[in-house]
Design a protein around this motif. Structure first.
Motif, mmCIF file in Angstrom:
data_model
loop_
_atom_site.group_PDB
_atom_site.id
_atom_site.type_symbol
_atom_site.label_atom_id
_atom_site.label_comp_id
_atom_site.label_asym_id
_atom_site.label_seq_id
_atom_site.Cartn_x
_atom_site.Cartn_y
_atom_site.Cartn_z
ATOM 1 N N SER A 115 0.849 -1.194 0.000
ATOM 2 C CA SER A 115 0.000 0.000 0.000
ATOM 3 C C SER A 115 0.881 1.238 0.000
ATOM 4 N N ILE A 116 0.361 2.272 -0.646
ATOM 5 C CA ILE A 116 1.079 3.529 -0.766
ATOM 6 C C ILE A 116 0.460 4.524 0.215
ATOM 7 N N ASN A 117 1.272 5.009 1.146
ATOM 8 C CA ASN A 117 0.789 5.880 2.212
ATOM 9 C C ASN A 117 1.466 7.251 2.138
ATOM 10 N N ASP A 118 0.683 8.290 2.408
ATOM 11 C CA ASP A 118 1.234 9.639 2.506
ATOM 12 C C ASP A 118 0.511 10.359 3.639
ATOM 13 N N VAL A 131 5.459 1.855 -6.926
ATOM 14 C CA VAL A 131 4.440 1.249 -7.782
ATOM 15 C C VAL A 131 5.089 0.386 -8.856
ATOM 16 N N GLN A 132 6.155 0.883 -9.474
ATOM 17 C CA GLN A 132 6.854 0.100 -10.498
ATOM 18 C C GLN A 132 7.368 -1.215 -9.928
ATOM 19 N N ARG A 133 7.911 -1.179 -8.719
ATOM 20 C CA ARG A 133 8.437 -2.397 -8.100
ATOM 21 C C ARG A 133 7.313 -3.391 -7.810
ATOM 22 N N ILE A 143 -1.811 -3.767 -5.221
ATOM 23 C CA ILE A 143 -1.442 -2.478 -4.642
ATOM 24 C C ILE A 143 -2.698 -1.783 -4.134
ATOM 25 N N ALA A 144 -2.587 -1.185 -2.968
ATOM 26 C CA ALA A 144 -3.710 -0.455 -2.372
ATOM 27 C C ALA A 144 -3.352 1.016 -2.210
ATOM 28 N N SER A 145 -4.350 1.870 -2.449
ATOM 29 C CA SER A 145 -4.216 3.269 -2.072
ATOM 30 C C SER A 145 -4.591 3.394 -0.605
ATOM 31 N N ASN A 165 -2.061 4.311 -11.244
ATOM 32 C CA ASN A 165 -1.009 3.489 -10.637
ATOM 33 C C ASN A 165 -1.341 2.002 -10.618
ATOM 34 N N GLY A 166 -2.489 1.614 -11.161
ATOM 35 C CA GLY A 166 -2.854 0.198 -11.218
ATOM 36 C C GLY A 166 -3.304 -0.383 -9.897
ATOM 37 N N MET A 167 -3.783 0.460 -8.992
ATOM 38 C CA MET A 167 -4.231 -0.031 -7.692
ATOM 39 C C MET A 167 -5.595 -0.702 -7.809
#
Length: 380
Positions: free
Chosen positions: A165-168, A220-222, A230-232, A247-249
């Protein structure tokens, strides 16, 4: 040699209905599901209790509190995993993705300093089959720290990794668009003074501007190169959702607004909401109520987040509070999350699925987990 167990006189919840019946387990899988009782003397009489599929948890940071039960305390690693695992299994969760933060917007916190110990202990305990539940890894990738890519590269190729997951959590991004709510949250949770918060906000914003776009793209590429789902995380606007789609999530974790949840569903993302939010009747940070998203048909997955027992509590609360049937509520915590991460062998009571089963008795309106089986072996 064939090993067989028979469970009868159970209120069985399958994907689309519930009924009184019998389940036969053979060689670690569900072999038969039928209505009515079985008269075999070897059958286990469940006395009318519910029989559910083992729950599948995609996002829990419950492990962190066992590694650091108090600020600055480092608990021994394997005992910490085992204590967490006991809570998870007793909650009826048979597959758990331990969500490990690889970075923290607050800097070198306990969760960051413990991340290597947590990963190593989960892998060691799983390899030795020491755990009751099956543990996998969900890598929560914070995009602002300078070492974000280094941390991802260190662990992304571990066999247990099954979700990214991508976190900000930069102040003013995603979870808290309202500056005043943001300030109050940090003052209350972390004991910051207003001046300390302003320093924190300035430093975090600078790191965001320096790293966020590049790190998001590289992570994301990795993940895509390894075909990892992948999760947002904490999307708040339609633009956030459009970015997730680019991003293909495929999973939207904890959207903070109805707008973002609706846009996620329209885009085909599986919306994940918090079970504690359901149990408490709303978000502790003032965001959209999860139960409203369930009522609107926008939620597809439930997660226990920081309270393992909340998952079963929410499942049994939703039929009366959200107007959905129990089978649909159970799917939110079993079949749907399993499918969203490619685990087609579990998440429902059906022939040829893994014999991950949970016996639940209602005491008033409280669901009590009485027994749990993982692949046919009783673990609780």
């Amino acid at each position: 040699m064939s090993i067989e167990s028979v469970f009868t006189n159970a209120r069985i919840v399958i994907a689309d209905r519930e009924f009184d019946g019998t389940v036969v387990v053979r060689n670690r899988k569900i072999a038969e599901v039928s209505e009515g009782r079985c008269s075999a003397t070897s059958a286990v009489d469940l006395d009318g209790d519910y029989l559910l599929p083992g729950l599948v948890e995609l996002h829990t940071d419950n492990l962190e509190k066992h590694f650091s039960p108090r600020p600055g305390v480092k608990w021994p690693a394997i005992p910490a995993v085992m204590a967490h695992d006991t809570q998870v299994a007793a909650a009826g969760i048979t597959t758990v993705f331990d969500s490990l933060s690889l970075g923290d917007v607050l800097g070198k916190t306990d969760r960051v300093q413990n991340r290597g110990r947590m990963v190593e202990a989960i892998c060691a305990a799983s390899e030795r089959r020491m755990t009751r539940a099956e543990h996998r890894l969900h890598l929560r990738c914070e995009v602002t720290p300078d070492d974000a890519i280094e941390a991802v590269d260190r662990w992304i190729d571990l066999p247990l990794v099954g979700l990214i997951s991508i976190n900000d959590h930069t102040p003013g991004q995603r979870q808290f668009l309202d500056p005043e709510k943001l300030r109050l949250y940090h003052v209350k949770k972390y004991g910051m003074t207003n001046d300390e918060f302003e320093v924190f906000r300035a430093q975090s914003t600078a790191l965001h501007e320096k790293n966020a776009v590049r790190h998001r793209s590289e992570i994301v590429q990795r993940a895509q190169a390894r075909a990892l789902p992948i999760a947002s995380h904490d999307d708040a606007t339609r633009e956030h959702v459009r970015e997730a789609v680019r991003n293909g999530m495929t999973i939207a974790e904890f959207p903070t607004t109805e707008e973002a949840a609706e846009a996620s569903r329209e885009a085909g993302l599986a919306v994940l909401v918090g079970a504690p939010n359901v149990v408490l009747g709303g978000s502790h940070s003032g965001n959209v109520a999860a139960i409203d998203l369930v009522r609107a048909g926008q939620a597809e997955i439930l997660s226990s987040d920081y309270v393992p027992a909340s998952l079963m509590e929410a499942v049994f609360k939703l039929p009366s509070e959200a107007g959905i049937g129990l089978p649909q509520a159970v799917r939110l915590a079993s079949l749907n999350p399993a499918r969203s991460v490619g685990l087609g062998d579990r998440g429902e009571i059906a022939p040829d699925r893994r014999a991950d089963l949970v016996r639940v008795r209602m005491l008033g309106d409280a669901p009590v987990v009485r027994s749990v089986w993982r692949e046919g072996d009783r673990v609780v």
